[in-house]
Design a protein around this motif. Structure first.
Motif, PDB file in Angstrom:
ATOM      1  N   LEU A 177      -4.591 -11.470 -11.551  1.00  0.00           N
ATOM      2  CA  LEU A 177      -4.911 -10.529 -11.826  1.00  0.00           C
ATOM      3  C   LEU A 177      -4.417  -9.326 -11.203  1.00  0.00           C
ATOM      4  O   LEU A 177      -3.965  -8.154 -11.199  1.00  0.00           O
ATOM      5  CB  LEU A 177      -6.309 -10.104 -13.025  1.00  0.00           C
ATOM      6  N   ALA A 178      -5.644  -9.508 -10.146  1.00  0.00           N
ATOM      7  CA  ALA A 178      -5.200  -8.386  -8.267  1.00  0.00           C
ATOM      8  C   ALA A 178      -4.098  -8.461  -7.948  1.00  0.00           C
ATOM      9  O   ALA A 178      -3.650  -7.750  -8.084  1.00  0.00           O
ATOM     10  CB  ALA A 178      -7.060  -8.771  -8.060  1.00  0.00           C
ATOM     11  N   SER A 179      -3.831  -9.424  -7.827  1.00  0.00           N
ATOM     12  CA  SER A 179      -1.939  -9.676  -6.677  1.00  0.00           C
ATOM     13  C   SER A 179      -1.000  -8.944  -7.891  1.00  0.00           C
ATOM     14  O   SER A 179       0.301  -8.800  -7.671  1.00  0.00           O
ATOM     15  CB  SER A 179      -1.342 -10.910  -6.639  1.00  0.00           C
ATOM     16  N   LEU A 180      -1.358  -8.913  -9.228  1.00  0.00           N
ATOM     17  CA  LEU A 180      -0.225  -8.708 -10.333  1.00  0.00           C
ATOM     18  C   LEU A 180      -0.610  -6.956 -10.170  1.00  0.00           C
ATOM     19  O   LEU A 180       0.209  -5.995 -10.062  1.00  0.00           O
ATOM     20  CB  LEU A 180      -0.240  -8.839 -11.774  1.00  0.00           C
ATOM     21  N   LEU A 181      -1.452  -6.758 -10.263  1.00  0.00           N
ATOM     22  CA  LEU A 181      -1.934  -5.168 -10.935  1.00  0.00           C
ATOM     23  C   LEU A 181      -2.232  -4.205  -9.504  1.00  0.00           C
ATOM     24  O   LEU A 181      -1.831  -2.838  -9.185  1.00  0.00           O
ATOM     25  CB  LEU A 181      -3.001  -4.924 -11.531  1.00  0.00           C
ATOM     26  N   LEU A 182      -3.116  -5.464  -8.832  1.00  0.00           N
ATOM     27  CA  LEU A 182      -3.737  -3.640  -7.428  1.00  0.00           C
ATOM     28  C   LEU A 182      -3.635  -3.908  -6.360  1.00  0.00           C
ATOM     29  O   LEU A 182      -3.049  -3.111  -5.892  1.00  0.00           O
ATOM     30  CB  LEU A 182      -5.641  -4.452  -7.757  1.00  0.00           C
ATOM     31  N   TRP A 183      -3.048  -5.370  -5.733  1.00  0.00           N
ATOM     32  CA  TRP A 183      -2.682  -5.706  -4.445  1.00  0.00           C
ATOM     33  C   TRP A 183      -1.395  -4.695  -4.240  1.00  0.00           C
ATOM     34  O   TRP A 183      -1.089  -3.652  -2.573  1.00  0.00           O
ATOM     35  CB  TRP A 183      -2.094  -7.181  -4.285  1.00  0.00           C
ATOM     36  N   PRO A 184       0.012  -4.722  -5.014  1.00  0.00           N
ATOM     37  CA  PRO A 184       0.478  -4.124  -4.807  1.00  0.00           C
ATOM     38  C   PRO A 184       0.567  -2.380  -4.823  1.00  0.00           C
ATOM     39  O   PRO A 184       1.311  -2.363  -3.061  1.00  0.00           O
ATOM     40  CB  PRO A 184       1.845  -4.323  -6.020  1.00  0.00           C
ATOM     41  N   ASN A 185      -0.348  -1.610  -5.395  1.00  0.00           N
ATOM     42  CA  ASN A 185      -0.386  -0.929  -4.934  1.00  0.00           C
ATOM     43  C   ASN A 185      -1.002   0.207  -3.448  1.00  0.00           C
ATOM     44  O   ASN A 185      -0.522   0.807  -3.094  1.00  0.00           O
ATOM     45  CB  ASN A 185      -1.256   0.458  -5.902  1.00  0.00           C
ATOM     46  N   ILE A 186      -1.979  -1.149  -3.229  1.00  0.00           N
ATOM     47  CA  ILE A 186      -3.216  -1.145  -1.698  1.00  0.00           C
ATOM     48  C   ILE A 186      -1.842  -0.994  -1.075  1.00  0.00           C
ATOM     49  O   ILE A 186      -1.715  -0.086   0.465  1.00  0.00           O
ATOM     50  CB  ILE A 186      -4.087  -2.083  -2.071  1.00  0.00           C
ATOM     51  N   LEU A 187      -1.235  -2.442  -0.959  1.00  0.00           N
ATOM     52  CA  LEU A 187       0.041  -2.099   0.424  1.00  0.00           C
ATOM     53  C   LEU A 187       1.448  -1.041   0.261  1.00  0.00           C
ATOM     54  O   LEU A 187       1.291  -0.912   1.261  1.00  0.00           O
ATOM     55  CB  LEU A 187       0.882  -3.126   0.216  1.00  0.00           C
ATOM     56  N   LYS A 188       0.873  -0.483  -0.510  1.00  0.00           N
ATOM     57  CA  LYS A 188       2.095   0.862  -0.420  1.00  0.00           C
ATOM     58  C   LYS A 188       1.589   1.392  -0.172  1.00  0.00           C
ATOM     59  O   LYS A 188       2.159   2.394   0.634  1.00  0.00           O
ATOM     60  CB  LYS A 188       2.455   1.286  -2.011  1.00  0.00           C
ATOM     61  N   GLN A 189       0.231   2.082  -0.154  1.00  0.00           N
ATOM     62  CA  GLN A 189      -0.511   2.682   0.551  1.00  0.00           C
ATOM     63  C   GLN A 189      -0.514   2.123   2.073  1.00  0.00           C
ATOM     64  O   GLN A 189      -0.194   3.313   3.173  1.00  0.00           O
ATOM     65  CB  GLN A 189      -1.674   2.988   0.107  1.00  0.00           C
ATOM     66  N   LEU A 190      -0.853   1.108   2.519  1.00  0.00           N
ATOM     67  CA  LEU A 190      -1.165   0.656   3.733  1.00  0.00           C
ATOM     68  C   LEU A 190       0.024   0.527   4.801  1.00  0.00           C
ATOM     69  O   LEU A 190       0.595   1.006   5.595  1.00  0.00           O
ATOM     70  CB  LEU A 190      -1.979  -0.869   3.716  1.00  0.00           C
ATOM     71  N   CYS A 191       1.761   0.101   3.726  1.00  0.00           N
ATOM     72  CA  CYS A 191       2.316  -0.444   4.907  1.00  0.00           C
ATOM     73  C   CYS A 191       3.845  -0.672   4.298  1.00  0.00           C
ATOM     74  O   CYS A 191       4.599  -0.577   4.912  1.00  0.00           O
ATOM     75  CB  CYS A 191       1.907  -1.587   5.973  1.00  0.00           C
ATOM     76  N   GLY A 192       3.722   0.279   2.579  1.00  0.00           N
ATOM     77  CA  GLY A 192       4.901  -0.106   2.299  1.00  0.00           C
ATOM     78  C   GLY A 192       5.337  -1.225   1.948  1.00  0.00           C
ATOM     79  O   GLY A 192       4.822  -2.197   2.501  1.00  0.00           O
ATOM     80  N   LYS A 193       5.539  -1.612   0.515  1.00  0.00           N
ATOM     81  CA  LYS A 193       5.393  -2.139  -0.337  1.00  0.00           C
ATOM     82  C   LYS A 193       6.831  -3.646  -0.268  1.00  0.00           C
ATOM     83  O   LYS A 193       6.090  -4.573  -0.140  1.00  0.00           O
ATOM     84  CB  LYS A 193       5.612  -2.078  -1.559  1.00  0.00           C
ATOM     85  N   ASN A 194       7.651  -2.998   0.849  1.00  0.00           N
ATOM     86  CA  ASN A 194       9.061  -3.452   1.152  1.00  0.00           C
ATOM     87  C   ASN A 194       8.618  -4.935   2.257  1.00  0.00           C
ATOM     88  O   ASN A 194       9.368  -5.491   2.713  1.00  0.00           O
ATOM     89  CB  ASN A 194      10.479  -3.116   1.617  1.00  0.00           C
ATOM     90  N   LEU A 195       7.649  -4.903   3.175  1.00  0.00           N
ATOM     91  CA  LEU A 195       7.621  -5.479   4.003  1.00  0.00           C
ATOM     92  C   LEU A 195       7.237  -6.857   3.879  1.00  0.00           C
ATOM     93  O   LEU A 195       6.796  -7.238   3.344  1.00  0.00           O
ATOM     94  CB  LEU A 195       5.569  -5.115   5.339  1.00  0.00           C
TER      95      LEU A 195
END
Lengths: 555, 76
Positions: free
Chosen positions: A328-346
């Motif tokens: 659930l978390a990796s579907l909903l939450l982590w992508p958003n956090i990553l986008k904030q932290l380091c851009g999601k394409n990394l």
């Protein structure tokens, strides 16, 4: 290489300077033309094969053009950053017997003190980012020289170059003021360019954000490799990293542990400001994902230590238990956090220059970022081993690159078994052939059979991954990747009468610190005059210091 | 604690004024420890410091010190 890239991806953006004085950008075909022009320019200025040019500058497209132009005609560059102490820059220019000097800006020249002595031996001086001044040619003036026709000799010169020629001289950070010159050949660098492909295989046009200094072997080889893949490089500086990482959304980044720590700290700093419920929820989810990943690793046999069958069963149970929440978390939450932290394409976050602290590593793993930690030294061009996406053993520095041999030996030179700690020796096409004009130092680290003593301690695990446990040498490597030789510093510190023994610390830390054995007798003496101890200002300390000196002598 | 501050300032002052000094060569903290000697096995026969052993002996204190540093930064 550049001709080939020109044909293949001429229109792909090659390099763009986001933060420098001149915010230039070039695609591959423009870059190739510039390099050709610059190499003719160097030729017309009298630079020939085997001669050395000192290149004192930070990253910029112009740096790249100058560097590649020098190499194209078989000449060599000795590189360093602008912030090095003047004494070091002077040493490098003289020790490398440079015939040319290229600097980033006027300020570099102004801090040098033995100007006349340096100019005497030089054929030309060039300044990259400023206009012409004094004996220095500005960049555009220099490129004009490249427009003039060159003799046939120029083509001959290019044909003569071979892979065994020295390409560049890197200087190890020497705290003693006398750094050691490490000449790397074209063959050394080519090994890296061709073999790093087994770690990452970015497609042409992939964006790469580069933030490390180009005069470090790690950033340099990484950049060459990314260019050979036709990637688009964006130059930034640490100060603006946070903004640029969101804007560029890099797929690949070559970084040091310090950067990951900064992102990690930043995240938990932001977390503290959140409302309590949200904060605790996120904490819980991170913990859950960590358990999931950690135990999954155990089952898949890519953990550092051997796992028994029973503990595997327990892990299996934990994995199943934490799976739904993690999913659930990796579907909903982590992508958003990553986008904030380091851009999601990394996709290929590569880490080198030091060990990544375990908690940081696990944090990113939980969020689904597989940091690829590598290991190497300037002397080895630098990459020796690196974790692969499919065999990412956390805590290790990964498996060796192709054609690279690693052995672990004990004090009696016998080879150790798996999981036994010893000195790491390596052999391969990326290993250098000896320090510049320093036979003694070369003999100390290189054996006749070509084994290089890394001075690091570690062990191997059965899948071939190397684990670094410490250093046999005294060198302290800070988490920024900066090497510090403690001995000369300690000697300096001991010049204080209040300190009888000292040991500097800071391996894998942000800053240095020290263990101090105080000279109790003297300090107790001084404690009577309490006022003195309250002094804070630099000049006052100096005075204080002087009076203390007198005191000591009287005794 | 004042003694600690004064000494660490003095050290940083010395390091800063060393010829060829660099920005990173500054300490952020220090710990007072017992003398390293042959008796407590922290010196070699040639009176060199056994860096590994020394670090091992004060491992807890060192970790504690760096932990404090990290906490301090977040507060700031």
């Amino acid at each position: 290489m550049w001709e080939y890239l020109n044909h293949k991806n001429g229109n792909v953006l090659a390099v763009k300077n986001l933060r420098g004085k001149n915010k230039e950008e070039f695609n591959y075909s423009q870059l190739n033309k510039k390099i050709t022009k610059a190499s003719k320019g160097f030729f017309n200025l009298g630079l020939r094969r085997g001669e050395v040019v000192a290149l004192i500058s930070e990253n910029s497209p112009r740096w790249l053009i100058a560097d590649q132009a020098i190499m194209r005609i078989g000449a060599i560059n000795a590189v360093r950053g602008c912030n090095s102490p003047a004494i070091e820059i002077e040493y490098i220019i003289q020790h490398s017997k440079s015939v040319g000097l290229i600097i980033e800006s006027r300020s570099v020249w102004e801090k040098l003190s033995i100007k006349n002595q340096i100019v005497e031996n030089l054929k030309f001086l060039i300044v990259l980012e400023d206009e012409s001044f004094g004996d220095f040619l500005g960049w555009n003036t220099f490129l004009e020289i490249g427009n003039k026709n060159t003799s046939e000799q120029y083509e001959e010169l290019i044909d003569k170059c071979s892979a065994d020629d020295v390409a560049t001289i890197l200087y190890t950070s020497g705290t003693t003021g006398k750094p050691k010159g490490v000449p790397l050949s074209h063959a050394n660098l080519l090994h890296q360019i061709t073999n790093l492909a087994c770690i990452a295989d970015p497609k042409p046009g992939t964006s790469v954000l580069s933030v490390l200094p180009i005069w470090h072997s790690y950033e340099r080889s990484a950049e060459y490799f990314f260019f050979s893949c036709g990637c688009s490089q964006f130059y930034t500086i640490p100060k603006f990293l946070k903004d640029d990482i969101k804007q560029i959304r890099p797929t690949v980044m070559a970084t040091v542990p310090r950067l990951w720590e900064a992102i990690y700290d930043g995240f938990f700093g932001a977390l503290k400001k959140m409302p309590k419920f949200k904060r605790n929820l996120i904490r819980l989810l991170i913990r859950n994902s960590s358990t999931y990943k950690k135990n999954l690793r155990k089952i898949r046999n890519i953990d550092l230590y051997e796992t028994s069958f029973i503990s595997k069963l327990i892990s299996l149970f934990l994995v199943i238990k934490s799976l739904p929440l993690h999913y659930l978390a990796s579907l909903l939450l982590w992508p958003n956090i990553l986008k904030q932290l380091c851009g999601k394409n990394l996709k290929f976050p590569i880490n080198g220059g030091g060990a990544l602290p375990e908690h940081v590593d696990l944090f990113f793993e939980s969020l689904g970022v597989n940091v690829l930690v590598g290991y190497g030294l300037t002397e080895t061009s630098p990459v020796l081993t690196c974790r692969r996406t499919w065999c990412n053993v956390r805590g290790s520095s990964g498996q060796p690159l192709p054609f690279t041999e690693v052995k672990i030996i004990d004090e009696n030179n016998s080879i150790l078994k798996y999981r036994e700690i010893g000195r790491i020796f390596v052999r391969g096409p990326q290993v250098f052939e000896g320090y510049l004009d320093n036979t003694q130092a070369s003999l100390e680290v290189l054996s006749i059979e070509g084994w290089f003593d890394t001075g690091d301690l570690g062990f191997l695990i059965p899948n071939g991954s190397l684990v670094i446990t410490g250093r046999a040498k005294d060198t302290i490597v800070l988490s920024s990747g900066e090497n510090i030789e403690p001995n000369p510093l300690e000697i300096e510190i001991l010049s204080s009468n209040f300190i009888s023994q000292v040991q500097l610390l800071g391996q894998d830390q942000k800053n240095l610190s020290a263990l101090i054995v105080p000279n109790m007798e003297l300090i107790e003496n001084k404690f009577a005059e309490k006022n003195l101890l309250e002094m804070n200002q630099d000049f006052e300390i100096k005075k204080y210091f002087k009076s203390a000196n007198k005191l000591f002598i009287k005794k | 604690m004042k003694l600690k501050n004064t000494l660490s300032q003095q050290i940083n002052y010395l390091l800063k004024n060393r010829s060829g000094s660099r920005l990173e060569e500054q300490i952020i903290d220090l710990i007072f420890v017992e003398p390293f000697s042959l008796e407590n096995n922290l010196l070699t026969q040639t009176l060199k410091q056994k860096r590994k052993e020394i670090e091992k002996k004060y491992d807890c204190e060192i970790k504690e010190m760096y932990k404090k540093q990290i906490k301090g930064e977040i507060i700031i």
